[in-house]
Design an enzyme around this catalytic site. Structure first.
Site, PDB file in Angstrom:
ATOM      1  N   PRO A   2     130.137  22.348  -5.389  1.00 23.64           N
ATOM      2  CA  PRO A   2     128.965  22.045  -6.098  1.00 23.64           C
ATOM      3  C   PRO A   2     127.732  21.494  -5.392  1.00 23.64           C
ATOM      4  O   PRO A   2     128.032  20.685  -4.271  1.00 23.64           O
ATOM      5  CB  PRO A   2     129.398  20.990  -7.170  1.00 23.64           C
ATOM      6  CG  PRO A   2     130.855  21.023  -6.960  1.00 23.64           C
ATOM      7  CD  PRO A   2     131.320  21.680  -5.847  1.00 23.64           C
ATOM      8  N   GLU A   3     126.678  22.061  -5.539  1.00 19.86           N
ATOM      9  CA  GLU A   3     125.168  21.585  -4.826  1.00 19.86           C
ATOM     10  C   GLU A   3     124.615  20.694  -5.679  1.00 19.86           C
ATOM     11  O   GLU A   3     124.864  20.437  -6.679  1.00 19.86           O
ATOM     12  CB  GLU A   3     124.737  22.927  -4.158  1.00 19.86           C
ATOM     13  CG  GLU A   3     125.688  23.674  -3.333  1.00 19.86           C
ATOM     14  CD  GLU A   3     124.922  25.079  -2.764  1.00 19.86           C
ATOM     15  OE1 GLU A   3     123.502  24.814  -2.757  1.00 19.86           O
ATOM     16  OE2 GLU A   3     125.491  26.160  -2.729  1.00 19.86           O
ATOM     17  N   LYS A  58     124.720  15.074  -2.750  1.00 18.63           N
ATOM     18  CA  LYS A  58     125.899  15.685  -3.521  1.00 18.63           C
ATOM     19  C   LYS A  58     126.813  14.457  -3.868  1.00 18.63           C
ATOM     20  O   LYS A  58     127.812  14.949  -4.543  1.00 18.63           O
ATOM     21  CB  LYS A  58     126.870  16.693  -2.619  1.00 18.63           C
ATOM     22  CG  LYS A  58     125.877  17.873  -2.127  1.00 18.63           C
ATOM     23  CD  LYS A  58     126.585  18.870  -1.327  1.00 18.63           C
ATOM     24  CE  LYS A  58     125.650  19.760  -1.075  1.00 18.63           C
ATOM     25  NZ  LYS A  58     126.487  20.772   0.072  1.00 18.63           N
ATOM     26  N   ARG A 258     128.865  29.991   8.242  1.00 17.76           N
ATOM     27  CA  ARG A 258     128.927  30.321   6.748  1.00 17.76           C
ATOM     28  C   ARG A 258     128.304  31.549   6.360  1.00 17.76           C
ATOM     29  O   ARG A 258     127.352  32.024   6.943  1.00 17.76           O
ATOM     30  CB  ARG A 258     127.793  29.173   6.137  1.00 17.76           C
ATOM     31  CG  ARG A 258     128.071  27.725   6.235  1.00 17.76           C
ATOM     32  CD  ARG A 258     129.554  27.287   5.690  1.00 17.76           C
ATOM     33  NE  ARG A 258     129.713  27.509   4.623  1.00 17.76           N
ATOM     34  CZ  ARG A 258     129.157  26.399   3.504  1.00 17.76           C
ATOM     35  NH1 ARG A 258     128.549  25.501   3.929  1.00 17.76           N
ATOM     36  NH2 ARG A 258     129.259  26.827   2.381  1.00 17.76           N
TER      37      ARG A 258
END
Length: 462
Positions: A2-3, A58, A258
């Protein structure tokens, strides 16, 4: 993971459902999730109320009566609000029993999430060494410029670094870079002022829209509180196959470990090439050829310097203040200034401290509009500007040819040798140059060499 938008969605939803609820008991079924002794954790939280709901990057920050409860969801963390009749599952790791007979359950398949307690008075601005929030006034042009100016990491990797800006993860970094039309591999110090403005605007625009739509539901993430993110319907590049603008193929590469999605056509990497060399080596001939015959825009540092020394220009005013002895009848005598600075290293440095920042600022403006930027920079290595270019082309010519060229420009033998000796040695320049062209033949040979060198650089980058 989750960002920021997903964390904000969880926070907003929890605030509506449990604000002012009291914790009457806690079960910790998997103790490593709590970053302190479980008995201390329970003792400090039981009897406390959920008063204020905040976010830092976050992190979920629940301000209780006299302490702050911090939760990081990590990869798979979720909160559920359930009644006491709902069976406990194997992935329910912390259960908060509330005073209305409901349960706030922390569920985490991978068990990566973490909880801790901090003093309520803690300054959240410096919490966990996080950078500024994307919506904060602290996330501005000056801050970004200072952070990026000497940074050699790719901009995608920088966006994911929470010390630069808090809350942005892989999905939104791809979307922000697409909005900027920036290649994810662009080195930090190659991000221009115009790029930074787009970066700041893109962060705020995309994250705001994602928050409005409840975040992005990809893989197993859901707010788990009755809210399913809909921003995935607005994604332009992340996990996509075709660019919505040019209809070209979206590519997936790896940047900083990434997976990264981008459009090679819309997000071309800017190439910055500097042409340099000793005085009389043929720099201007090469630049004029690229400009007049090949159609390239070539930024001329010497011409920019001249314009900045015109009356009423910024350089003229500063030089007048620093070198009043070089002004006759109120006008700058450039020959006097040249003799002064070539005779005195101290005065030379003084002049460069005035002019170099002004020329560099004009150069940055020109870079904005060109994916292929070529500049003629006589003092490239002396000014240490070579680090701002991807490639440097050094032109060399033997002393006989150099003296011949300088004689045609009106220099005496003595003046010419003085100018040559006043510059950095050729050997030192050779160590720093990306490409070297030996200009001891005809103009045709020079033009052919510069054309081949520019084309080879473009082909390598594309």
């Amino acid at each position: 993971m989750p960002e920021l938008p997903e964390v904000q969605t969880v926070l907003d939803t929890l605030e509506k459902k449990i604000k002012n609820r009291k914790i009457v008991d806690i079960d910790i079924l998997y103790e490593p999730i709590v970053d302190l002794d479980s008995n201390v954790f329970k003792h400090k939280l039981i009897g406390q109320h959920f008063r204020k709901f905040k976010r830092r990057g976050k992190y979920l920050l629940f301000e209780m009566d006299d302490i702050t409860f911090v939760s990081h969801l990590r990869m798979e963390g979720k909160y559920f609000i359930l009644d006491d009749k709902t069976p406990i599952t194997k992935h329910d790791h912390v259960i908060f029993y509330l005073d209305d007979n409901t349960q706030l359950r922390y569920n985490d398949v991978r068990k990566f999430g973490r909880m801790e307690l901090i003093y309520k008075e803690k300054d959240y601005k410096v919490f966990k060494d996080l950078g500024p929030e994307p919506f904060s006034d602290d996330f501005n042009l000056d801050y970004c410029h200072n952070y990026l100016k000497n940074n050699t990491a790719p901009i995608k990797q920088i966006l994911l670094n929470q010390s630069f800006v808090a809350g942005i993860g892989n999905i939104y970094a791809d979307e922000i870079l697409y909005y900027m039309k920036a290649n994810p591999n662009t080195i930090g110090h190659n991000i221009t002022e115009g790029d930074i403005k787009k970066l700041i605007k893109g962060c705020r625009l995309i994250l705001s829209k994602a928050i409005e739509k409840g975040g992005t539901t990809i893989r197993s993430y859901t707010s788990s509180l009755g809210v399913t993110g809909r921003f995935q319907l607005d994604l332009k590049v992340h996990t996509k196959d075709i660019c919505p603008k040019c209809k070209g193929e979206i590519k997936k590469i790896v940047v900083g470990g990434r997976g990264t999605y981008y459009c090679p056509n819309c997000q071309k990497q800017r190439i910055k090439i500097a042409i340099t060399g000793t005085i009389g080596s043929g720099k201007s001939e090469a630049s004029n050829h690229l400009r007049d015959k090949k159609g390239y825009e070539v930024f001329d540092c010497d011409e920019t310097n001249r314009l900045l020394l015109e009356p009423n220009a910024s350089g003229y005013k500063q030089v007048k203040k620093a070198f009043p002895e070089c002004f006759k009848k109120g006008k700058l005598d450039k020959s006097s200034l040249a003799k002064l600075v070539f005779a005195s290293p101290k005065d030379k440095q003084k002049l460069e401290n005035i002019m170099h920042p002004l020329i560099f600022k004009e150069m940055e403006k020109a870079i904005e509009n060109n994916k292929l930027f070529i500049a003629e920079v006589p003092l490239l290595f002396e000014s240490k500007w070579d680090k701002y270019f991807d490639y440097s082309i050094l032109l060399e010519s033997d002393e006989k040819n150099v003296l011949k060229h300088l004689k045609l420009r009106g220099f005496s033998q003595k003046e010419a040798k003085s100018r040559i000796n006043n510059q950095m040695s050729v050997k030192e320049k050779e160590k720093r140059a990306s490409r070297i062209i030996y200009n001891n033949g005809s103009l045709k040979d020079l033009y052919s060499s510069i054309d081949e060198t520019i084309e080879s650089i473009i082909n390598v980058r594309n």
